[in-house]
Write a protein that holds these residues in place. Sequence first.
Motif, mmCIF file in Angstrom:
data_model
loop_
_atom_site.group_PDB
_atom_site.id
_atom_site.type_symbol
_atom_site.label_atom_id
_atom_site.label_comp_id
_atom_site.label_asym_id
_atom_site.label_seq_id
_atom_site.Cartn_x
_atom_site.Cartn_y
_atom_site.Cartn_z
ATOM 1 N N GLY B 214 -26.882 1.158 7.763
ATOM 2 C CA GLY B 214 -26.192 2.199 8.513
ATOM 3 C C GLY B 214 -25.837 2.940 7.598
ATOM 4 O O GLY B 214 -25.771 2.986 6.474
ATOM 5 N N GLY B 215 -25.571 4.269 8.121
ATOM 6 C CA GLY B 215 -24.481 5.730 7.900
ATOM 7 C C GLY B 215 -25.224 5.836 6.517
ATOM 8 O O GLY B 215 -25.652 5.862 6.080
ATOM 9 N N THR B 216 -23.407 6.311 5.389
ATOM 10 C CA THR B 216 -23.996 6.831 4.501
ATOM 11 C C THR B 216 -24.656 5.476 3.083
ATOM 12 O O THR B 216 -25.466 5.893 2.112
ATOM 13 C CB THR B 216 -22.795 7.022 4.296
ATOM 14 O OG1 THR B 216 -21.973 6.323 3.944
ATOM 15 C CG2 THR B 216 -21.876 8.046 4.755
ATOM 16 N N MET B 217 -24.460 4.553 3.377
ATOM 17 C CA MET B 217 -25.380 3.391 2.241
ATOM 18 C C MET B 217 -26.939 3.794 2.850
ATOM 19 O O MET B 217 -27.607 3.735 1.806
ATOM 20 C CB MET B 217 -24.421 2.084 2.747
ATOM 21 C CG MET B 217 -25.354 1.342 1.247
ATOM 22 S SD MET B 217 -24.198 -0.719 2.170
ATOM 23 C CE MET B 217 -25.337 -0.397 3.473
ATOM 24 N N GLY B 218 -26.556 3.918 4.096
ATOM 25 C CA GLY B 218 -28.096 3.925 4.022
ATOM 26 C C GLY B 218 -29.256 4.929 3.591
ATOM 27 O O GLY B 218 -30.333 5.137 3.543
ATOM 28 N N ALA B 219 -28.084 5.969 4.058
ATOM 29 C CA ALA B 219 -28.607 7.409 3.549
ATOM 30 C C ALA B 219 -28.744 7.621 2.021
ATOM 31 O O ALA B 219 -29.574 8.043 1.679
ATOM 32 C CB ALA B 219 -27.828 8.649 4.204
ATOM 33 N N HIS B 242 -37.224 0.167 10.465
ATOM 34 C CA HIS B 242 -36.539 1.008 11.221
ATOM 35 C C HIS B 242 -34.929 2.193 11.106
ATOM 36 O O HIS B 242 -34.969 2.862 11.607
ATOM 37 C CB HIS B 242 -35.574 -0.729 10.755
ATOM 38 C CG HIS B 242 -35.773 -2.469 11.589
ATOM 39 N ND1 HIS B 242 -35.960 -2.362 11.693
ATOM 40 C CD2 HIS B 242 -36.419 -2.991 9.918
ATOM 41 C CE1 HIS B 242 -37.049 -3.203 11.697
ATOM 42 N NE2 HIS B 242 -36.987 -3.733 10.901
ATOM 43 N N ALA B 243 -35.164 1.895 9.741
ATOM 44 C CA ALA B 243 -34.402 2.879 8.785
ATOM 45 C C ALA B 243 -32.882 3.524 10.133
ATOM 46 O O ALA B 243 -33.182 4.714 10.053
ATOM 47 C CB ALA B 243 -35.182 4.957 9.640
ATOM 48 N N PHE B 244 -32.623 2.694 11.082
ATOM 49 C CA PHE B 244 -31.249 3.263 11.454
ATOM 50 C C PHE B 244 -29.573 4.362 11.107
ATOM 51 O O PHE B 244 -29.798 4.672 12.082
ATOM 52 C CB PHE B 244 -29.942 1.212 11.301
ATOM 53 C CG PHE B 244 -31.040 0.687 12.062
ATOM 54 C CD1 PHE B 244 -32.082 0.805 13.225
ATOM 55 C CD2 PHE B 244 -30.941 -1.170 11.759
ATOM 56 C CE1 PHE B 244 -32.706 -0.323 13.903
ATOM 57 C CE2 PHE B 244 -31.247 -1.949 12.115
ATOM 58 C CZ PHE B 244 -32.347 -1.602 13.228
ATOM 59 N N CYS B 245 -30.647 4.552 9.332
ATOM 60 C CA CYS B 245 -29.335 5.383 9.501
ATOM 61 C C CYS B 245 -29.827 6.709 9.687
ATOM 62 O O CYS B 245 -29.115 7.469 9.682
ATOM 63 C CB CYS B 245 -28.943 5.101 7.936
ATOM 64 S SG CYS B 245 -30.532 5.810 6.774
ATOM 65 N N LEU B 246 -31.041 7.222 10.339
ATOM 66 C CA LEU B 246 -31.102 8.172 10.649
ATOM 67 C C LEU B 246 -30.763 8.292 12.109
ATOM 68 O O LEU B 246 -31.372 9.048 13.263
ATOM 69 C CB LEU B 246 -32.769 8.322 10.648
ATOM 70 C CG LEU B 246 -33.697 8.405 9.519
ATOM 71 C CD1 LEU B 246 -34.791 8.640 9.665
ATOM 72 C CD2 LEU B 246 -33.501 10.183 8.800
ATOM 73 N N ASP B 250 -24.042 11.758 12.771
ATOM 74 C CA ASP B 250 -23.510 12.574 11.976
ATOM 75 C C ASP B 250 -25.103 13.772 11.590
ATOM 76 O O ASP B 250 -25.942 13.040 10.571
ATOM 77 C CB ASP B 250 -23.309 12.595 10.326
ATOM 78 C CG ASP B 250 -22.623 13.138 9.769
ATOM 79 O OD1 ASP B 250 -23.212 14.561 9.906
ATOM 80 O OD2 ASP B 250 -22.347 13.609 8.610
ATOM 81 N N ALA B 251 -24.797 14.774 12.194
ATOM 82 C CA ALA B 251 -26.367 15.713 11.656
ATOM 83 C C ALA B 251 -26.368 16.132 10.297
ATOM 84 O O ALA B 251 -27.037 16.444 9.791
ATOM 85 C CB ALA B 251 -26.962 16.397 12.544
ATOM 86 N N ALA B 252 -25.278 16.178 9.865
ATOM 87 C CA ALA B 252 -25.301 16.753 8.186
ATOM 88 C C ALA B 252 -25.753 15.559 7.249
ATOM 89 O O ALA B 252 -26.460 15.911 6.320
ATOM 90 C CB ALA B 252 -23.998 17.533 7.859
ATOM 91 N N LEU B 253 -25.715 14.619 8.039
ATOM 92 C CA LEU B 253 -26.180 13.242 7.220
ATOM 93 C C LEU B 253 -27.591 13.253 7.325
ATOM 94 O O LEU B 253 -28.555 13.442 6.648
ATOM 95 C CB LEU B 253 -24.708 12.296 7.294
ATOM 96 C CG LEU B 253 -25.782 11.078 6.643
ATOM 97 C CD1 LEU B 253 -25.180 10.697 5.559
ATOM 98 C CD2 LEU B 253 -25.458 9.889 7.049
ATOM 99 N N VAL B 254 -28.003 13.473 8.094
ATOM 100 C CA VAL B 254 -29.305 12.826 9.094
ATOM 101 C C VAL B 254 -30.349 14.015 8.812
ATOM 102 O O VAL B 254 -31.741 13.851 7.777
ATOM 103 C CB VAL B 254 -29.548 12.765 10.199
ATOM 104 C CG1 VAL B 254 -30.594 12.615 10.765
ATOM 105 C CG2 VAL B 254 -28.399 11.510 10.611
ATOM 106 N N ASN B 255 -29.800 15.099 8.686
ATOM 107 C CA ASN B 255 -31.258 16.197 8.732
ATOM 108 C C ASN B 255 -32.061 16.444 7.566
ATOM 109 O O ASN B 255 -33.072 16.801 7.240
ATOM 110 C CB ASN B 255 -30.469 17.562 9.630
ATOM 111 C CG ASN B 255 -30.411 17.962 10.763
ATOM 112 O OD1 ASN B 255 -30.838 16.765 11.144
ATOM 113 N ND2 ASN B 255 -29.577 18.663 11.282
ATOM 114 N N PRO B 256 -30.946 16.790 6.663
ATOM 115 C CA PRO B 256 -31.797 16.336 4.908
ATOM 116 C C PRO B 256 -32.718 15.343 4.816
ATOM 117 O O PRO B 256 -33.378 15.621 3.712
ATOM 118 C CB PRO B 256 -30.648 16.869 3.964
ATOM 119 C CG PRO B 256 -29.388 17.463 4.646
ATOM 120 C CD PRO B 256 -29.574 16.266 6.045
#
Lengths: 398, 398
Positions: B214-219, B242-246, B250-256
């Motif tokens: 999840g989160g920044t590690m998954g990103a 799965h892609a739970f990080c998506l 935090d849209a700034a993390l996910v959108n790019p």
Amino acid sequence: MHHDLLLRNVRPMGGPATDLLIRGGRFAAFGPGQEAPGVPVEDGGGALAIPGLVEAHTHLDKSLWGMGWLPHPAGPSILDKIEAERALRATGAIDPARQSARLLVQALRMGTTHIRTHVDVDDVAGLDGLQGVLATRAAYAEAMDVEIVAFPQSGILTRPGVAALMEEAMRMGAEVVGGLDPCAIDRDPKGHLDVVFGLAERFGRPVDIHLHEGGTMGAFSLELILERTRALGMKGQITVSHAFCLGDPDAALVNPLLAAMAELDVAVATTAPASRPVPALAKLRALGIRVCAGSDGVRDSWNPYGTADMLERAMLVGLRNNFRRDEEMEMALHACTHGGASVLRLDDYGLAPGHIADLVLLGAETPAEAVAAHPPRRLVVKRGRVVARKGEALVEAP
Amino acid sequence: MHHDLLLRNVRPMGGPATDLLIRGGRFAAFGPGQEAPGVPVEDGGGALAIPGLVEAHTHLDKSLWGMGWLPHPAGPSILDKIEAERALRATGAIDPARQSARLLVQALRMGTTHIRTHVDVDDVAGLDGLQGVLATRAAYAEAMDVEIVAFPQSGILTRPGVAALMEEAMRMGAEVVGGLDPCAIDRDPKGHLDVVFGLAERFGRPVDIHLHEGGTMGAFSLELILERTRALGMKGQITVSHAFCLGDPDAALVNPLLAAMAELDVAVATTAPASRPVPALAKLRALGIRVCAGSDGVRDSWNPYGTADMLERAMLVGLRNNFRRDEEMEMALHACTHGGASVLRLDDYGLAPGHIADLVLLGAETPAEAVAAHPPRRLVVKRGRVVARKGEALVEAP
């Protein structure tokens, strides 16, 4: 009408196979090799036996069950849904007596033996919903126990005459006073709760209040509910339905509320929605808070989903709470059985000698498997009478 | 073996009742009043027809289906689950050929006609799982299409010999290279992905990588996957499961990440768990990202839930995404049909003349109702042959 029945070769809660003798609608004796000349016999074939399922939060009066598929008419907000429903109701297409009977029979064939239903009381429906559900309750009294919450779906203060209709609903036979989002709908939490708790005090009845409000607004409304519960000495008589604010990740917001709920024995009714924050069932139970579960609306203008299956609901409760161990999955089933029974104040509920003979047989090895697989119901027994067999109700729906 | 069949009075995707003529395992003609002397006829009775369901993420090799109820053996973390499963596997109780066949037949009776299964390749199971699933695939080739992902469930770098076993698995007939949580499991994201993408390049095969992180590690892991996808020119050949990080708020993390996935045509496989963040299906689709769905493990040491029902999965996808409108619920069904077909690169999938005749009949008025109610499957047809009827498979499970 009370009934005698001998159920052979069933496994209560997944225990060893045994026989259950029912006399006069109550469990008379448990144990293998029972003999009861003249009493009808059902061979359970080693099925799992669980108590009758308890649907502790639904809306019998406005389901569209059996009316053909209606594409969802509402926008995303709760106010959108209220307005869409008012418009649909105004067409007169939803006959509350017919629709409540249809959904009741569907629930019965899925193994539900007790229902708490919120029934709309508002300036569009008036008391039509209540009259319809009262008629259904009378017509199916042998097959289902129904408890009625007078529910101000459109608000109380902002709709003319609803407070008086609520009072009339309590006189007509509703057992529980309902309420709804004191801040968000009526925009006057004090005024809303004064009416709700005023009626509860006057009629000496419990309260079951919908609280969709999240975060700090929901916490504020819940505080007001808890203050009134304490001030009026209504310990053990309040249910908060949904209580999404208790799913807030801020423990500093949630924990004091939970502590007060435990102290005042305020129960929670959950539908365990996957798309909203929800109170954590294991945490509630660890604090001694009673928890029941419900389908909420089944195929109505709020919610297109559902088949009134409280074992599927137990699965959804389990999935939402990430329950995987047997004892956790049994907690999900508890919310749909004994937890509901405690909220509905049922005497003599459950699979034990002397208790009322409401039960469900199904093909599962354990209660946890029943939650995981929610298999078809082989037999549903209400007060010793077989009311559904092989997934089909033996009472007719209109 | 190809089959001829005339299906009378069915409603493709809820449209008007019509007849479907199947010749040589493909839809030959749609339209009322078809005549085809000598061709077997099935009366659909006005049933809804949908394409065969696509199970795009499951684990056939290690289900406990039909083995009796096993209380969940694992602790809460993914590493706990890996260790519990390794211990269970080491007992030798799980025969991958038998278990994959049992789960395949269960999936078939629920209307699934295509499966992508991840098959464990590790230092405990070796290639036993793959051999078992290959045997099952051959035995049921007439009834089910199965695509195999070589899946390093315990990691690659930290387990001796797994990289070589993965290579051998690709030689033996696995079509897709799997991977797993490059940071969290192997603790060496570069090393893990070098092996995964190295195999994909060498064998010219697609990748489907589990990403629970999840989160920044998954990103971060996802960024590494996207970099390799771009560098190797593997556009359209990668699935992230799965892609739970998506699902991170935090849209700034996910959108790019989403923008890059759309550009590189990286697909998402979701199980839509209720207790974890999940990618928002409507947002993915709006960006043109392909989305498929799966049961994940069905009744195994990871997950006690599930009946391999991809219509129930569509319901869970709908509930998780708060889908209520028909077009939204159809999007949930799409993930379990056409979305899966696009990820499995199926040619000629779907209810259209000339396409392969895989379909399911069920008692529902519309596709949305099928998602809401997931009713029993009346008929399942695979390449023109009836393989299940009234909820019962016509092929035998061991």
